[in-house]
Scaffold this motif. Structure first.
Motif, PDB file in Angstrom:
ATOM      1  N   ALA A 299      33.022  -5.705 -24.029  1.00  0.00           N
ATOM      2  CA  ALA A 299      33.754  -6.157 -22.842  1.00  0.00           C
ATOM      3  C   ALA A 299      35.015  -6.924 -23.229  1.00  0.00           C
ATOM      4  O   ALA A 299      36.069  -6.769 -22.598  1.00  0.00           O
ATOM      5  CB  ALA A 299      32.854  -7.028 -21.972  1.00  0.00           C
TER       6      ALA A 299
ATOM      7  N   PRO B 260      26.042  -2.385 -16.658  1.00  0.00           N
ATOM      8  CA  PRO B 260      25.861  -3.774 -16.211  1.00  0.00           C
ATOM      9  C   PRO B 260      24.975  -3.839 -14.973  1.00  0.00           C
ATOM     10  O   PRO B 260      24.925  -2.892 -14.170  1.00  0.00           O
ATOM     11  CB  PRO B 260      27.294  -4.226 -15.876  1.00  0.00           C
ATOM     12  CG  PRO B 260      28.189  -3.248 -16.561  1.00  0.00           C
ATOM     13  CD  PRO B 260      27.448  -1.957 -16.608  1.00  0.00           C
ATOM     14  N   ALA B 261      24.285  -4.953 -14.816  1.00  0.00           N
ATOM     15  CA  ALA B 261      23.498  -5.153 -13.599  1.00  0.00           C
ATOM     16  C   ALA B 261      24.413  -5.089 -12.388  1.00  0.00           C
ATOM     17  O   ALA B 261      25.591  -5.456 -12.448  1.00  0.00           O
ATOM     18  CB  ALA B 261      22.790  -6.501 -13.655  1.00  0.00           C
TER      19      ALA B 261
ATOM     20  N   ALA C  63      24.613  -6.888  -9.841  1.00  0.00           N
ATOM     21  CA  ALA C  63      25.165  -8.198  -9.497  1.00  0.00           C
ATOM     22  C   ALA C  63      26.355  -8.575 -10.368  1.00  0.00           C
ATOM     23  O   ALA C  63      27.194  -9.400  -9.964  1.00  0.00           O
ATOM     24  CB  ALA C  63      24.080  -9.265  -9.608  1.00  0.00           C
ATOM     25  N   GLU C  64      26.447  -7.975 -11.564  1.00  0.00           N
ATOM     26  CA  GLU C  64      27.534  -8.289 -12.487  1.00  0.00           C
ATOM     27  C   GLU C  64      28.757  -7.382 -12.313  1.00  0.00           C
ATOM     28  O   GLU C  64      29.816  -7.655 -12.882  1.00  0.00           O
ATOM     29  CB  GLU C  64      27.037  -8.175 -13.929  1.00  0.00           C
ATOM     30  CG  GLU C  64      25.935  -9.166 -14.277  1.00  0.00           C
ATOM     31  CD  GLU C  64      25.346  -8.896 -15.650  1.00  0.00           C
ATOM     32  OE1 GLU C  64      25.692  -7.869 -16.268  1.00  0.00           O
ATOM     33  OE2 GLU C  64      24.534  -9.728 -16.121  1.00  0.00           O
ATOM     34  N   LEU C  65      28.621  -6.332 -11.541  1.00  0.00           N
ATOM     35  CA  LEU C  65      29.708  -5.358 -11.432  1.00  0.00           C
ATOM     36  C   LEU C  65      31.029  -5.963 -10.926  1.00  0.00           C
ATOM     37  O   LEU C  65      32.095  -5.593 -11.424  1.00  0.00           O
ATOM     38  CB  LEU C  65      29.279  -4.199 -10.532  1.00  0.00           C
ATOM     39  CG  LEU C  65      28.235  -3.248 -11.133  1.00  0.00           C
ATOM     40  CD1 LEU C  65      27.756  -2.252 -10.069  1.00  0.00           C
ATOM     41  CD2 LEU C  65      28.815  -2.515 -12.338  1.00  0.00           C
TER      42      LEU C  65
ATOM     43  N   ALA D 165      32.388  -8.741 -11.590  1.00  0.00           N
ATOM     44  CA  ALA D 165      33.086  -9.365 -12.714  1.00  0.00           C
ATOM     45  C   ALA D 165      33.743  -8.315 -13.586  1.00  0.00           C
ATOM     46  O   ALA D 165      34.864  -8.520 -14.085  1.00  0.00           O
ATOM     47  CB  ALA D 165      32.108 -10.207 -13.531  1.00  0.00           C
ATOM     48  N   TYR D 166      33.096  -7.176 -13.795  1.00  0.00           N
ATOM     49  CA  TYR D 166      33.692  -6.101 -14.596  1.00  0.00           C
ATOM     50  C   TYR D 166      34.870  -5.474 -13.872  1.00  0.00           C
ATOM     51  O   TYR D 166      35.851  -5.052 -14.504  1.00  0.00           O
ATOM     52  CB  TYR D 166      32.634  -5.041 -14.920  1.00  0.00           C
ATOM     53  CG  TYR D 166      31.676  -5.483 -15.992  1.00  0.00           C
ATOM     54  CD1 TYR D 166      31.879  -5.148 -17.314  1.00  0.00           C
ATOM     55  CD2 TYR D 166      30.559  -6.267 -15.678  1.00  0.00           C
ATOM     56  CE1 TYR D 166      31.004  -5.571 -18.308  1.00  0.00           C
ATOM     57  CE2 TYR D 166      29.683  -6.700 -16.657  1.00  0.00           C
ATOM     58  CZ  TYR D 166      29.914  -6.341 -17.970  1.00  0.00           C
ATOM     59  OH  TYR D 166      29.050  -6.765 -18.962  1.00  0.00           O
TER      60      TYR D 166
ATOM     61  N   GLU E  37      37.112  -6.813 -12.439  1.00  0.00           N
ATOM     62  CA  GLU E  37      38.319  -7.612 -12.622  1.00  0.00           C
ATOM     63  C   GLU E  37      39.147  -7.186 -13.831  1.00  0.00           C
ATOM     64  O   GLU E  37      40.297  -7.585 -13.973  1.00  0.00           O
ATOM     65  CB  GLU E  37      37.944  -9.091 -12.753  1.00  0.00           C
ATOM     66  CG  GLU E  37      37.327  -9.667 -11.480  1.00  0.00           C
ATOM     67  CD  GLU E  37      36.951 -11.133 -11.646  1.00  0.00           C
ATOM     68  OE1 GLU E  37      37.196 -11.692 -12.753  1.00  0.00           O
ATOM     69  OE2 GLU E  37      36.422 -11.722 -10.687  1.00  0.00           O
TER      70      GLU E  37
ATOM     71  N   TYR F 288      22.796   3.401  -8.222  1.00  0.00           N
ATOM     72  CA  TYR F 288      23.700   2.685  -9.119  1.00  0.00           C
ATOM     73  C   TYR F 288      25.120   3.229  -8.992  1.00  0.00           C
ATOM     74  O   TYR F 288      26.092   2.457  -8.930  1.00  0.00           O
ATOM     75  CB  TYR F 288      23.231   2.788 -10.566  1.00  0.00           C
ATOM     76  CG  TYR F 288      24.020   1.894 -11.500  1.00  0.00           C
ATOM     77  CD1 TYR F 288      23.707   0.543 -11.627  1.00  0.00           C
ATOM     78  CD2 TYR F 288      25.101   2.387 -12.231  1.00  0.00           C
ATOM     79  CE1 TYR F 288      24.439  -0.286 -12.454  1.00  0.00           C
ATOM     80  CE2 TYR F 288      25.839   1.562 -13.065  1.00  0.00           C
ATOM     81  CZ  TYR F 288      25.505   0.229 -13.178  1.00  0.00           C
ATOM     82  OH  TYR F 288      26.247  -0.596 -13.996  1.00  0.00           O
TER      83      TYR F 288
END
Length: 293
Positions: A193, A214-215, A217-219, A221-222, A224, A240
């Motif tokens: 990352a 990625p989980a 919930a984390e998507l 942040a990615y 960005e 997914y």
């Protein structure tokens, strides 16, 4: 990516299988118009039919009419970028015979001139004896000559501090940071990352991809710092893919999903029906026939 290339004998069997699975039958598995046909991306070139990450594999994909190829980039001891998957040269070259006293034969411990001496084709088959590990410059020139597009993976970036800058320099020198290439012909991805973030920081106009799942919930942040989430097909579900598609990436467009490494018609139809945007394959002809790209 880490899925191994299909051996030559298996490749022949896959080719035969493709002939028994015409695209019309495969496409019947999903209602017409349910999803657009995904892009097909030749993994390390058409690596079931020619030695991976060589110019021969690029050309094999070209003969099949595959627009996109994927490759892996690492750095030599003297700073040259070369196209090879493993961080050791042992699996796909004759380095153990040419340099027997230099175990474990890491790419980073050899100069570009030393690597240029290695046979990167005989392990795959006699017809490819003498194939070489290409430099990134050589690889870019071949892809450009074939009017293909490139999904470039920065491999194990932790081993090569600053490799993002080096890759961008070579891309610029070879004309791959032109407006046309940036808009239509180039994606840079990595499992790291931080590496993807660094590419985006240095060239925010470039399309980037993160390799992994990625989980959900984390998507956000990615999203960005990347435009694509590129997971292994074994981790993938339709839900997914939908979760990824609900988000916009760093350039304000829907996040895309390219999945890997799918080498059979049934698997290709399965992920197509999940709604993926691209399928990365060692057998791109089989996948292309199955999904109707």
């Amino acid at each position: 990516m880490y899925a191994r290339t299909v051996p030559a004998a298996a490749a022949a069997l896959l080719s035969a299988t493709a002939l028994l699975l015409p695209g019309s039958a495969a496409q019947a598995a999903a209602p017409a118009g349910q999803h657009d046909a995904p892009a097909v991306i030749a993994h390390r070139g058409a690596s079931a039919y020619a030695p991976e990450n060589t110019l021969a594999a690029v050309d094999a994909a070209d003969r099949m009419g595959i627009d996109w190829v994927e490759n892996d980039v690492q750095r030599t001891r003297d700073g040259e970028l070369v196209v090879v998957h493993d961080d050791s040269l042992a699996r796909t070259t004759d380095v153990e015979q040419v340099f027997p006293g230099r175990s474990p034969w890491k790419v980073k411990d050899f100069t570009a001139a030393e690597i240029a001496k290695l046979d990167a084709g005989s392990w795959f088959g006699h017809a490819y004896a003498g194939a070489r590990v290409p430099t990134l410059k050589q690889y870019l020139n071949r892809v450009d000559r074939n009017h293909q597009k490139l999904l470039l993976e920065i491999k194990v970036p932790a081993l090569y501090p600053g490799i993002e800058r080096d890759a961008l320099r070579v891309l610029r020198q070879e004309g791959w940071l032109s407006r046309h290439h940036v808009r239509h012909s180039l994606v840079i991805q990595s499992f790291g990352a931080d590496s993807v973030k660094e590419v985006h920081r240095q060239r925010p106009d470039l399309t980037t991809g993160f390799l992994g799942t990625p989980a959900v919930a984390e998507l956000p942040a990615y999203a960005e710092f990347t435009d694509q989430i590129n997971p292994t097909h074994t981790s993938l579900t339709a839900d997914y893919v939908d979760a990824v598609h609900r988000l916009k990436g760093v350039h304000g467009k829907k996040l895309r999903v390219n999945t890997w490494t799918v080498n059979d018609a049934a698997g290709a139809v399965r992920v197509r029906d999940f709604g993926v945007d691209g399928i990365i394959s060692n057998t791109p002809d089989v996948v292309q026939e199955a999904v109707g790209s």
